[in-house]
Structures are given as C-alpha cells and as structure tokens.
Design a protein around this motif. Sequence first.
Motif, short mmCIF file in Angstrom:
data_model
loop_
_atom_site.label_atom_id
_atom_site.label_comp_id
_atom_site.label_asym_id
_atom_site.label_seq_id
_atom_site.Cartn_x
_atom_site.Cartn_y
_atom_site.Cartn_z
N VAL A 87 -12.30 6.28 -4.34
CA VAL A 87 -12.04 6.35 -5.77
C VAL A 87 -13.36 6.63 -6.48
O VAL A 87 -14.25 5.78 -6.53
CB VAL A 87 -11.42 5.04 -6.30
CG1 VAL A 87 -11.17 5.15 -7.81
CG2 VAL A 87 -10.11 4.73 -5.57
N ILE A 237 -4.04 4.33 -10.45
CA ILE A 237 -4.99 4.74 -9.42
C ILE A 237 -4.55 4.20 -8.06
O ILE A 237 -4.54 4.92 -7.05
CB ILE A 237 -6.40 4.23 -9.76
CG1 ILE A 237 -6.91 4.87 -11.05
CG2 ILE A 237 -7.37 4.50 -8.60
CD1 ILE A 237 -8.19 4.24 -11.58
N CYS A 241 -3.18 6.08 -4.41
CA CYS A 241 -3.88 5.82 -3.15
C CYS A 241 -2.93 5.44 -2.03
O CYS A 241 -3.31 5.44 -0.85
CB CYS A 241 -4.91 4.69 -3.32
SG CYS A 241 -6.34 5.13 -4.32
#
Length: 264
Positions: A87, A237, A241
């Motif tokens: 990230v 986020i 993932c």
Amino acid sequence: MDLGLHGKRALVSGSTAGIGFATARALAAEGALVTVNGRTQARVDWAVDVLMGEFPGATIKGITADLARREGCETLIGMLPEVDVLVNNLGIFEQKPFDQIPDEDWARFFETNVLSGVRLSRHYMKGMRSRNWGRIVFVSSESALQIPNEMIHYGMTKTAQLAVARGLAEILSGTGVTVNSVLPGPTASEGVVEFVAQMAQTRGVDVTTVEQDFFTTARPSSVIQRFATPDEVAAMITYVCGVPASATTGAALRVDGGVVRSIA
C-alpha cells in the motif's frame, strides 16, 4: 467477509498516523503480517506498540526509513525483500500559491508522493508476478481529478499516481496481481485535524463551525458534507487488497464523500 489476507505479508508506507495507520490496523485485523513504516523510530515504535496491544497474536513489525529518498527505499527493501501486499500511502501536502512554488518544492512533492511508490512497486512486483499473486494500491486523492488551485503541485502528484497505477495494472495483465488507486476526499487525518483545530482557535469558533464552513466554501459538492474518517478510507483500501477483489484492477476507486461530480 473473509478477505483471505491471513498470513499475507503487507507493507503500508507512511503508516504511523492517519489513513496509513488505519490501513495497517485493518490489515492486521484480517490476519495479515503487517509492516508499518515511518521516518522516525519513535513514531514507528508507537504504531507497532498500539497495534500489538490491539492484536496480541498478530505479527507486526516496523521499519524506520525516509521513503521520500532513494536511499530510504533501498534501506527498507533490504530489510523487507518480499511482500504480498503493498500500500503506497506515503504523501505530503501543503497550500501554496502557484507563483510561490519553487522548483525544489515540485521536485520534493514528486519524489515523496510519486517516486516512493514507483520504487517500491518496481521491486515488489517482481516477486508478486513470480508467485502469481499480489496487491498494489496507490493512495491517491480526489485532487487527482479536481486539481486544487491552492496546491497544484500536490494535485499533479496525485494524478501521476493514477497514471502509474493504471500502467502497472496493464503490465501485469493476465496475472494474479492487481493494481488499483484509491482516491480519498477530505479526510480527518492527523494533519487535517490539527489544521482545523488551529483555524478554530484563530477564529475563536468551535471545530464544527470550521468544518461546516470548509464544506460550504471549499468543497460544496461534497455529498456527505463532513470529513471522512481514516477508518472509512482504510476499509476500501483493505477490501481491494483482499482475495474477493481479484476482478478489480486498473481502477481508480473514490472514497471522496461524493466530492467529485461524476457518476463514473
């Protein structure tokens, strides 16, 4: 929902506060092996201690390195040669009139906000491709689409991140590696909270009044008419993932509270 991240090695750059820290926390909650990163040992130690306190059985480690510099990226990579999830959250911003932004500031913003992610992605994508699984996420901004005239140099870097992420997604076509950008809107990160508090003190009003004025004058197109929380951004986020998001790649995903006036 099980995101399938248990045991996955995850690195979040610039993760001792704000969206980065919230993302590290969310990944740890999913059972990922999380590495947090910051520029000072004290902040990194604090982040690791807090996360270990919340998740006693988790594997959390910290690496102190200034990723705004090539040498810092090399140091981190040397200490952490492989990850499954990257990230690219590190970023800086400031308000400054265009005619007062010197060349050095343009270079500093590009080095920090863009090249840090380029350098890390360039290294880690090799292992991800060989294992045929991986996740790369660039934390961009709604400012990538609506360039703020009070900080054009910042907006430029956020747009550049979108280009890099889309290009990488196409390079990794046909593999199990996805590359996406997440675009937060105005978010109550540590820096924003401090700025709002200072503004409130200067004006002799409460924080709520400053927030309401900001959305009335600076971001009137916001649908939620408030700052998002770092946890709300981290949720998006963390999802991209995960294994269930395997068909999402090459995308620019907005968590902007509806600031960008677009249905696409």
